[in-house]
Design a protein around this motif. Sequence first.
Motif, mmCIF file in Angstrom:
data_model
loop_
_atom_site.group_PDB
_atom_site.id
_atom_site.type_symbol
_atom_site.label_atom_id
_atom_site.label_comp_id
_atom_site.label_asym_id
_atom_site.label_seq_id
_atom_site.Cartn_x
_atom_site.Cartn_y
_atom_site.Cartn_z
ATOM 1 N N ASN A 208 14.932 95.379 5.847
ATOM 2 C CA ASN A 208 15.142 94.158 5.048
ATOM 3 C C ASN A 208 14.074 93.422 3.578
ATOM 4 O OD1 ASN A 208 17.432 93.469 6.110
ATOM 5 N ND2 ASN A 208 17.043 92.707 7.208
ATOM 6 N N THR A 209 14.635 92.986 2.845
ATOM 7 C CA THR A 209 12.664 92.182 1.972
ATOM 8 C C THR A 209 13.518 91.360 1.747
ATOM 9 O OG1 THR A 209 12.828 94.960 0.748
ATOM 10 C CG2 THR A 209 12.408 92.726 -0.534
ATOM 11 N N ILE A 210 12.445 90.562 1.641
ATOM 12 C CA ILE A 210 12.449 88.829 1.063
ATOM 13 C C ILE A 210 11.633 89.040 -0.209
ATOM 14 C CG2 ILE A 210 11.908 86.564 1.920
ATOM 15 C CD1 ILE A 210 14.049 87.509 3.329
ATOM 16 N N SER A 211 12.017 88.254 -0.740
ATOM 17 C CA SER A 211 11.440 88.429 -2.455
ATOM 18 C C SER A 211 11.905 87.478 -2.712
ATOM 19 C CB SER A 211 11.535 89.249 -3.131
ATOM 20 O OG SER A 211 11.245 89.919 -4.017
ATOM 21 N N SER A 212 11.936 86.816 -4.482
ATOM 22 C CA SER A 212 12.545 86.002 -5.135
ATOM 23 C C SER A 212 11.954 86.643 -6.381
ATOM 24 C CB SER A 212 11.838 84.618 -4.942
ATOM 25 O OG SER A 212 10.317 84.846 -5.625
ATOM 26 N N LEU A 213 12.008 87.786 -6.478
ATOM 27 C CA LEU A 213 11.039 88.415 -7.810
ATOM 28 C C LEU A 213 13.663 89.151 -8.253
ATOM 29 C CD1 LEU A 213 8.970 89.409 -9.950
ATOM 30 C CD2 LEU A 213 9.056 91.062 -8.338
ATOM 31 N N PHE A 214 13.048 89.314 -9.386
ATOM 32 C CA PHE A 214 13.908 90.150 -10.192
ATOM 33 C C PHE A 214 13.803 89.999 -11.830
ATOM 34 C CE2 PHE A 214 16.589 87.588 -7.029
ATOM 35 C CZ PHE A 214 16.708 88.753 -6.066
ATOM 36 N N LEU A 215 13.236 91.421 -11.948
ATOM 37 C CA LEU A 215 12.001 91.594 -13.520
ATOM 38 C C LEU A 215 12.925 91.618 -14.561
ATOM 39 C CD1 LEU A 215 9.133 93.412 -12.307
ATOM 40 C CD2 LEU A 215 8.880 91.363 -13.079
ATOM 41 N N ALA A 216 14.375 92.362 -14.068
ATOM 42 C CA ALA A 216 15.585 92.283 -15.163
ATOM 43 C C ALA A 216 16.386 90.647 -15.072
ATOM 44 C CB ALA A 216 16.627 93.408 -14.701
ATOM 45 N N ALA A 217 16.420 90.681 -16.645
ATOM 46 C CA ALA A 217 16.585 88.964 -16.569
ATOM 47 C C ALA A 217 18.180 89.171 -15.547
ATOM 48 C CB ALA A 217 16.740 89.181 -17.887
ATOM 49 N N GLN A 218 19.503 89.918 -16.099
ATOM 50 C CA GLN A 218 20.134 89.808 -16.023
ATOM 51 C C GLN A 218 20.478 89.668 -14.574
ATOM 52 O OE1 GLN A 218 23.126 89.193 -18.051
ATOM 53 N NE2 GLN A 218 23.801 88.376 -16.210
ATOM 54 N N GLN A 219 19.796 90.962 -13.868
ATOM 55 C CA GLN A 219 19.658 90.688 -12.320
ATOM 56 C C GLN A 219 19.129 89.454 -11.338
ATOM 57 O OE1 GLN A 219 16.861 93.434 -10.463
ATOM 58 N NE2 GLN A 219 18.276 95.102 -11.182
ATOM 59 N N LEU A 220 18.221 88.070 -12.174
ATOM 60 C CA LEU A 220 18.014 86.720 -12.191
ATOM 61 C C LEU A 220 19.541 86.060 -12.483
ATOM 62 C CD1 LEU A 220 15.997 85.062 -11.200
ATOM 63 C CD2 LEU A 220 14.616 85.475 -13.436
ATOM 64 N N GLU A 221 19.494 86.921 -13.393
ATOM 65 C CA GLU A 221 20.537 85.380 -14.314
ATOM 66 C C GLU A 221 21.703 85.728 -12.883
ATOM 67 O OE1 GLU A 221 23.095 83.425 -17.889
ATOM 68 O OE2 GLU A 221 23.832 85.930 -16.791
ATOM 69 N N ASP A 222 21.965 87.134 -12.402
ATOM 70 C CA ASP A 222 23.604 87.110 -11.311
ATOM 71 C C ASP A 222 23.048 86.059 -10.007
ATOM 72 O OD1 ASP A 222 24.182 88.057 -13.285
ATOM 73 O OD2 ASP A 222 23.858 90.253 -12.288
ATOM 74 N N SER A 223 21.463 86.317 -9.151
ATOM 75 C CA SER A 223 21.055 85.920 -7.664
ATOM 76 C C SER A 223 21.006 84.165 -8.095
ATOM 77 C CB SER A 223 19.586 86.430 -7.773
ATOM 78 O OG SER A 223 18.604 85.763 -8.531
ATOM 79 N N ILE A 224 20.780 83.731 -9.551
ATOM 80 C CA ILE A 224 20.625 82.417 -9.629
ATOM 81 C C ILE A 224 21.946 81.845 -10.232
ATOM 82 C CG2 ILE A 224 20.441 80.427 -10.933
ATOM 83 C CD1 ILE A 224 17.949 82.077 -11.799
ATOM 84 N N THR A 225 23.045 82.574 -10.468
ATOM 85 C CA THR A 225 24.366 82.429 -10.332
ATOM 86 C C THR A 225 25.319 82.757 -8.762
ATOM 87 O OG1 THR A 225 25.009 84.174 -11.318
ATOM 88 C CG2 THR A 225 24.789 82.134 -13.088
ATOM 89 N N SER A 226 24.530 82.712 -8.651
ATOM 90 C CA SER A 226 25.268 83.237 -6.779
ATOM 91 C C SER A 226 25.127 81.472 -5.886
ATOM 92 C CB SER A 226 24.996 84.370 -6.349
ATOM 93 O OG SER A 226 24.300 84.155 -5.987
#
Lengths: 370, 262, 179
Positions: A208-226
């Motif tokens: 398991n990984t606990i992280s708030s890091l998403f270097l790819a903009a699209q991945q970060l947007e997806d994580s925020i929208t979810s």
Amino acid sequence: MAEKVLMKGNEALAEAALRAGCRHFFGYPITPQTELAAYMAKRMPKIGGTYLQAESEVAAINMVYGASAAGVRVMTSSSSPGISLKGEGISYMVGADLPAVIINVQRGGPGLGGIQPSQADYWQATHASGHGDGHIVVFAPSTVQEMADLAARAFAVGDQYRTPVMILADGMLGQMMEPVVLPEPLADDDLPAKPWAIDGHKNQRPHNTISSLFLAAQQLEDSITSRFERYEQIKAHEQRAETYLTTDADVVLVAYGAAARIARSAVNKARELGIKAGLIRPITLWPYPVDTIESLIPSASAFLVVEMSMGQMIDDVRLVINGRRPVSFFGHTGGVIPTPDEVLVAIQRAHAGEEFRVVPIHSKLTGGAA
Amino acid sequence: MSKSATLAAEKPKILFERPKALSDVITNYCPGCSHGIVQRLVTEVIDELGIEGSTVGVCPVGCSVTAYDFYNCDMAQAAHGRAPAVATGIKRALPNNVVFTYQGDGDLASIGMAETIHAATRGEKITVIFINNAIYGMTGGQMAPTSLPGQVTQTSPYGRDVATAGYPIRVCELLSTLDGVALAERVTVDSPKNVRAAKKAIKKGFEYQIEGLGYTLIEVVATCPTNWGFSAKEAITWLQENMIPYYPLGVYKDAKAIKGDA
Amino acid sequence: MDKPLNIMLAGFGGQGILFAGKIVAYAGLIDGREISWLPSYGPEMRGGTANCSVCLSDEPIGSPLVTEPDALIAMNLPSYEKFIDTVRPGGVVIVDATMVNVTPTRSDLRFFAVPATQLAEENELKGLANVILVGKLQGATAFSNRQSLETAIDKSVSAKRQDLAEANKRALVLGEMTV
């Protein structure tokens, strides 16, 4: 039914947290939350828990991050200036979907400010608890009983939605004693499983990984929208507010926490004078109880917001009312506590059709048209 | 001798393989950077101690910010400088697990110095792998708390002037004064001999943690060819000629040596 | 239904103001009333004045901060001077006359001067002037009853110092009987 005991708000909250299964507390001393940390320091070693006085608020909130990531129920408490320091860690917990309970026993600010009760951190708690696109759930207790009840509720909501939860109290609620019936202690079995925790995979599952890091903009947007989809669930299910004498009210007061106690006294005084006043007391500040306010717009002729600040929550009330009714404001700040008689005068003005904003200027209350 | 026994005896012996604890992914490290070697050493030690299933790592902000992808144990990402605090929270929640942080010089000795000193003095039972390459790598070569006097970086373009920018911090020496520290050892990975010594130190750090002796730190004097502006080979020479004299290798604190049973 | 009673207790830090307030509040709790207890806090506790608001009511208590007390217990002169003008007309004022040597200036109050510190020393109750004044408050207002107050003392004295409970109860009765 369990026995009513006389406890300080700070201590009742701490005891309720222990009963909710919290066995880890990380903090740093600050007035007026002192008794809360002291209670934890006294009790944790006796029940096999952790009390750790960190080197700073910054370290304390990051210890909370670590313990939460490891899967345990964990809490920290502070007061206004210390909460600013915790902002970094709160944002990281939002980004990493980590539950934790954070207590703010508010005092006056900005800066070192004062140590008397205040509600000046409303904007920070509800709109800017840390950087980035996100929210935390914010509860606002108004009695010592609620300090205890909402502590237990905060752990449950935090785990359910994987979010930090703040209890926005103030120096008055922290320091005062009232009778309280403490919640029944949870057994270990009652605590939810956390398959996402980093507690060692024991060669039984992928790591398991606990992280708030998403270097790819699209991945970060997806994580925020979810996460925002989860926020919609929270808004739908977790709004809480108490109403008092609102059914026939012409003037509806909106106040939370300590200010709501004073507003309630003022409503009683107004009723004695024949003015139909009522009170909405938000218990959740995020999500804001928009449905309760909306439901009273048809029957009310005016709204009056009472806060121990220069006026912060009034913004959220106005967003709901959206110009459909006059919204007036009465407040004191810096630790000065409004009196019911002052609020009564404001009710009378609102009842007479005035729309105004009354705030202290150089020890005198002034207020013209809003 | 049976036929099957003969076959078994002839089976080729594996001399070199990827440690189980090291993920089969391509890292983002530059050629000649020490990170790759050190990370491999950490995972070899995890394998040898058989602790992958109980180990939790904390990666920082810096070039190893995505190191959670490179390890097969559970991992947490931490805010800049806060890895010791995050590790403290994890270890207090899971006292029977093995917890390590992997931090660079900016993370550990600048923005996270308070967390470092206090985790050390509390004797938190964690192992800290400290990569000291005297520069900020991820942000593109700015001055670090360990940059050498006169060292040219993007933010010390005329060389680090100690009159205005102060002196480098020697972390092992500083931490060795604290009672909570069980191991403070400085190593490097510029030669096979030193790589073996570095691995021994890292293993000792994990073992001391498991024995509950206290805070353990292994400082690795490391290269950053890209931001130093050298080839991989030149970087090693620069490290040997400039870094090692300022940061002498050796054991600065060893709880067992003090007790006389190391 | 009894009338609400809002009480201000004030004195120097160390005189047991907060403890006296706690006994009053606990008695209210035992009597089944709504109660609140709010201390002053912060630097003024250290060597300065300490005060404590206690509200007793049969309705949920709004503001726990007592700004217009129905009863004032003042254990030093600064506290007396600070709060005397805030007491509601018809209210009760009880002063420790050993510490506060004043002639009442208001005629719309029920004024009781009890030499509590002196009484405590004469009766081997040193340090319990505060409880003597709580006794007087009971004598003057009948806000609770002897049994509730004695139970309140048992609850308010820390578990480790239950040996002090008896002295506290004697102080209570002494105050209640004082004319």
